[in-house]
Design a protein around this motif. Structure first.
Motif, PDB file in Angstrom:
ATOM      1  N   TRP A   6      60.480  49.017  27.381  1.00 10.01           N
ATOM      2  CA  TRP A   6      61.680  48.441  26.777  1.00 10.01           C
ATOM      3  C   TRP A   6      62.893  48.694  27.646  1.00 10.01           C
ATOM      4  O   TRP A   6      63.088  49.783  28.180  1.00 10.01           O
ATOM      5  CB  TRP A   6      61.937  49.045  25.393  1.00 10.01           C
ATOM      6  CG  TRP A   6      63.288  48.661  24.864  1.00 10.01           C
ATOM      7  CD1 TRP A   6      64.408  49.425  24.807  1.00 10.01           C
ATOM      8  CD2 TRP A   6      63.657  47.388  24.341  1.00 10.01           C
ATOM      9  NE1 TRP A   6      65.447  48.710  24.274  1.00 10.01           N
ATOM     10  CE2 TRP A   6      65.016  47.452  23.980  1.00 10.01           C
ATOM     11  CE3 TRP A   6      62.965  46.195  24.152  1.00 10.01           C
ATOM     12  CZ2 TRP A   6      65.703  46.376  23.436  1.00 10.01           C
ATOM     13  CZ3 TRP A   6      63.649  45.124  23.604  1.00 10.01           C
ATOM     14  CH2 TRP A   6      64.995  45.223  23.247  1.00 10.01           C
ATOM     15  N   LEU A  18      64.719  47.060  18.977  1.00 10.67           N
ATOM     16  CA  LEU A  18      63.489  47.656  19.494  1.00 10.67           C
ATOM     17  C   LEU A  18      62.395  47.672  18.449  1.00 10.67           C
ATOM     18  O   LEU A  18      61.254  47.348  18.712  1.00 10.67           O
ATOM     19  CB  LEU A  18      63.761  49.083  19.982  1.00 10.67           C
ATOM     20  CG  LEU A  18      62.542  49.881  20.437  1.00 10.67           C
ATOM     21  CD1 LEU A  18      61.825  49.152  21.555  1.00 10.67           C
ATOM     22  CD2 LEU A  18      62.940  51.269  20.900  1.00 10.67           C
ATOM     23  N   PRO A  20      61.012  46.198  14.815  1.00 11.17           N
ATOM     24  CA  PRO A  20      61.220  44.962  14.080  1.00 11.17           C
ATOM     25  C   PRO A  20      61.506  45.161  12.608  1.00 11.17           C
ATOM     26  O   PRO A  20      61.630  46.279  12.116  1.00 11.17           O
ATOM     27  CB  PRO A  20      59.900  44.222  14.288  1.00 11.17           C
ATOM     28  CG  PRO A  20      58.904  45.290  14.507  1.00 11.17           C
ATOM     29  CD  PRO A  20      59.626  46.397  15.217  1.00 11.17           C
ATOM     30  N   GLY A 103      57.351  42.107  13.012  1.00 14.14           N
ATOM     31  CA  GLY A 103      57.811  41.814  14.358  1.00 14.14           C
ATOM     32  C   GLY A 103      58.856  40.735  14.402  1.00 14.14           C
ATOM     33  O   GLY A 103      59.256  40.165  13.378  1.00 14.14           O
ATOM     34  N   ASN A 217      61.210  41.213  30.564  1.00 15.62           N
ATOM     35  CA  ASN A 217      61.004  41.343  29.127  1.00 15.62           C
ATOM     36  C   ASN A 217      60.674  39.991  28.523  1.00 15.62           C
ATOM     37  O   ASN A 217      61.297  38.975  28.851  1.00 15.62           O
ATOM     38  CB  ASN A 217      62.258  41.900  28.448  1.00 15.62           C
ATOM     39  CG  ASN A 217      62.437  43.374  28.726  1.00 15.62           C
ATOM     40  OD1 ASN A 217      61.485  44.141  28.644  1.00 15.62           O
ATOM     41  ND2 ASN A 217      63.650  43.776  29.080  1.00 15.62           N
ATOM     42  N   GLN A 221      58.196  41.078  20.044  1.00 12.79           N
ATOM     43  CA  GLN A 221      58.048  42.503  19.732  1.00 12.79           C
ATOM     44  C   GLN A 221      57.292  42.619  18.417  1.00 12.79           C
ATOM     45  O   GLN A 221      57.698  42.055  17.406  1.00 12.79           O
ATOM     46  CB  GLN A 221      59.407  43.176  19.578  1.00 12.79           C
ATOM     47  CG  GLN A 221      60.280  43.153  20.811  1.00 12.79           C
ATOM     48  CD  GLN A 221      61.609  43.837  20.569  1.00 12.79           C
ATOM     49  OE1 GLN A 221      61.680  44.800  19.811  1.00 12.79           O
ATOM     50  NE2 GLN A 221      62.653  43.336  21.187  1.00 12.79           N
ATOM     51  N   PHE A 223      55.093  45.465  15.785  1.00 15.86           N
ATOM     52  CA  PHE A 223      54.914  46.876  15.476  1.00 15.86           C
ATOM     53  C   PHE A 223      53.886  47.010  14.367  1.00 15.86           C
ATOM     54  O   PHE A 223      53.973  46.333  13.346  1.00 15.86           O
ATOM     55  CB  PHE A 223      56.247  47.493  15.025  1.00 15.86           C
ATOM     56  CG  PHE A 223      56.242  48.990  15.041  1.00 15.86           C
ATOM     57  CD1 PHE A 223      56.598  49.696  16.183  1.00 15.86           C
ATOM     58  CD2 PHE A 223      55.884  49.709  13.914  1.00 15.86           C
ATOM     59  CE1 PHE A 223      56.591  51.083  16.202  1.00 15.86           C
ATOM     60  CE2 PHE A 223      55.875  51.086  13.915  1.00 15.86           C
ATOM     61  CZ  PHE A 223      56.227  51.776  15.068  1.00 15.86           C
ATOM     62  N   ARG A 231      53.066  49.874  19.178  1.00 15.44           N
ATOM     63  CA  ARG A 231      54.141  48.962  19.533  1.00 15.44           C
ATOM     64  C   ARG A 231      53.635  48.015  20.619  1.00 15.44           C
ATOM     65  O   ARG A 231      53.102  48.446  21.638  1.00 15.44           O
ATOM     66  CB  ARG A 231      55.361  49.737  20.043  1.00 15.44           C
ATOM     67  CG  ARG A 231      56.539  48.865  20.418  1.00 15.44           C
ATOM     68  CD  ARG A 231      57.819  49.673  20.509  1.00 15.44           C
ATOM     69  NE  ARG A 231      57.699  50.808  21.404  1.00 15.44           N
ATOM     70  CZ  ARG A 231      58.233  52.015  21.172  1.00 15.44           C
ATOM     71  NH1 ARG A 231      58.880  52.243  20.050  1.00 15.44           N
ATOM     72  NH2 ARG A 231      58.096  52.980  22.050  1.00 15.44           N
ATOM     73  N   LEU A 233      54.782  44.803  23.018  1.00 16.99           N
ATOM     74  CA  LEU A 233      55.879  44.012  23.554  1.00 16.99           C
ATOM     75  C   LEU A 233      55.340  43.042  24.589  1.00 16.99           C
ATOM     76  O   LEU A 233      54.591  43.430  25.491  1.00 16.99           O
ATOM     77  CB  LEU A 233      56.928  44.915  24.218  1.00 16.99           C
ATOM     78  CG  LEU A 233      57.488  46.082  23.394  1.00 16.99           C
ATOM     79  CD1 LEU A 233      58.471  46.885  24.241  1.00 16.99           C
ATOM     80  CD2 LEU A 233      58.173  45.571  22.134  1.00 16.99           C
ATOM     81  N   THR A 235      55.675  40.931  27.901  1.00 13.90           N
ATOM     82  CA  THR A 235      56.483  40.912  29.108  1.00 13.90           C
ATOM     83  C   THR A 235      56.887  39.463  29.393  1.00 13.90           C
ATOM     84  O   THR A 235      56.518  38.543  28.652  1.00 13.90           O
ATOM     85  CB  THR A 235      55.716  41.478  30.313  1.00 13.90           C
ATOM     86  OG1 THR A 235      54.731  40.524  30.738  1.00 13.90           O
ATOM     87  CG2 THR A 235      55.031  42.788  29.954  1.00 13.90           C
ATOM     88  N   TRP A 241      51.062  42.268  28.400  1.00 14.26           N
ATOM     89  CA  TRP A 241      51.656  42.941  27.244  1.00 14.26           C
ATOM     90  C   TRP A 241      51.785  44.432  27.515  1.00 14.26           C
ATOM     91  O   TRP A 241      50.890  45.045  28.109  1.00 14.26           O
ATOM     92  CB  TRP A 241      50.789  42.766  26.003  1.00 14.26           C
ATOM     93  CG  TRP A 241      50.463  41.349  25.663  1.00 14.26           C
ATOM     94  CD1 TRP A 241      49.502  40.564  26.240  1.00 14.26           C
ATOM     95  CD2 TRP A 241      51.089  40.536  24.664  1.00 14.26           C
ATOM     96  NE1 TRP A 241      49.487  39.315  25.656  1.00 14.26           N
ATOM     97  CE2 TRP A 241      50.448  39.270  24.693  1.00 14.26           C
ATOM     98  CE3 TRP A 241      52.112  40.771  23.749  1.00 14.26           C
ATOM     99  CZ2 TRP A 241      50.815  38.236  23.835  1.00 14.26           C
ATOM    100  CZ3 TRP A 241      52.477  39.750  22.889  1.00 14.26           C
ATOM    101  CH2 TRP A 241      51.827  38.498  22.946  1.00 14.26           C
TER     102      TRP A 241
END
Length: 289
Positions: A6, A18, A20, A103, A217, A221, A223, A231, A233, A235, A241
């Motif tokens: 992150w 960061l 959700p 998310g 990024n 996102q 979670f 977590r 995320l 890219t 990911w």
């Protein structure tokens, strides 16, 4: 070592939190789990609630039937709640509650889609905020993961990236980037993900900075608070990911890059749909028949 993938957005990018929707950063989940609404239906006032919500039973039955025929590799099913009254919608969402995965997805038009799995695994609520030109969307979706996640992962990312010159002080990032590029080019939908484990391949601060600068990024996102927190995320590169498994203090205990489809840690499986259909049928049988 810079743990995780992150970094705060710069400039005029869409700001994304960061953690959700539904998570407060300290381990608690907001909202009801669904048990409160079901308990209310069992009381003397439950009959009054049912009378006030004549379309709710048919909507629940529609959801149960859709869950029963859903498969992880099948097309998702959308169920609108627009036909329900405000009271029916409120009770429906109370019954469905908040499940393990939540998310956000940042859209190109700067709107944000909020995603919340219900306590019926594989049944999701998706809300997309309104803007000056488009109305708010709020609907239920049945599938392994909401379609907007797979769509954003495919269409809002790039397929090629430049590794660039190696910066001073790096250890392992250049062979990692070469491995990622090779795996991205060879991945096909439905194939098993390839995992790069930073616990086994240590990366120092220079490595992680160059990794993030190179991959960027992404718009997603997610979670999960299933069997341990996770977590996920996206890219900026398609199929790549950052996946972290966290302890109770929100500290990563397993830090990885996955190259593949949406990581399994946030996806429903075939058995989940069957179990969710049975659970919803039990609620319908107990309180609406």
């Amino acid at each position: 070592m810079r743990v995780g993938y992150w970094s705060s957005p710069d400039g005029d990018d869409v700001e994304m939190t960061l953690l959700p929707v539904g998570h407060d950063g300290g381990g608690a989940r907001h909202g009801r789990t669904g048990s409160g609404a079901v308990s209310a239906l069992a009381t003397s006032s439950g009959e009054e609630l049912r009378q006030q919500c004549p379309l709710l039973a048919s909507t629940l039955a529609q959801l149960a039937e859709a869950l029963a025929i859903q498969s992880a590799d099948g097309g998702n099913q959308i169920v609108s709640t627009d036909q329900l009254s405000a009271a029916e919608r409120a009770l429906l969402f109370d019954i469905l509650g908040e499940g393990e995965v939540s998310g956000i997805v940042a859209l190109p038009d700067r709107r944000v889609a909020q995603i919340q799995e219900s306590v019926m695994t594989g049944l999701w609520r998706v809300r997309i905020e309104a803007d000056a030109e488009q109305p708010q969307l709020d609907y239920l979706e049945i599938g392994d993961v909401p379609g907007i996640v797979a769509y954003a992962a495919r269409d809002f990312t790039v397929t090629e990236f430049s590794v660039g010159e190696p910066p001073d002080g790096i250890m392992n990032v250049m062979p990692v980037l070469a491995e990622i590029r090779e795996r991205v080019s060879s991945h096909r939908a439905g194939q098993a993900s390839h995992v790069i484990n930073f616990t086994l391949l240590p990366m120092n601060a220079a490595d992680m900075a160059h990794l993030v600068d190179t991959l960027g990024n992404g718009p997603i996102q997610l979670f999960s608070r299933g069997y341990g927190s996770c977590r996920v995320l996206a890219t900026g590169v398609r199929h790549v990911w950052s996946v972290q498994f966290l302890n109770s203090m929100e500290t990563p205990i397993l830090d990885t890059i996955e190259i593949g489809d949406v990581p399994a840690a946030v996806c429903a499986a075939n058995e989940d749909f069957h179990d969710s259909a049975e659970r919803l049928d039990e609620i319908i049988e107990a309180y609406f028949r």
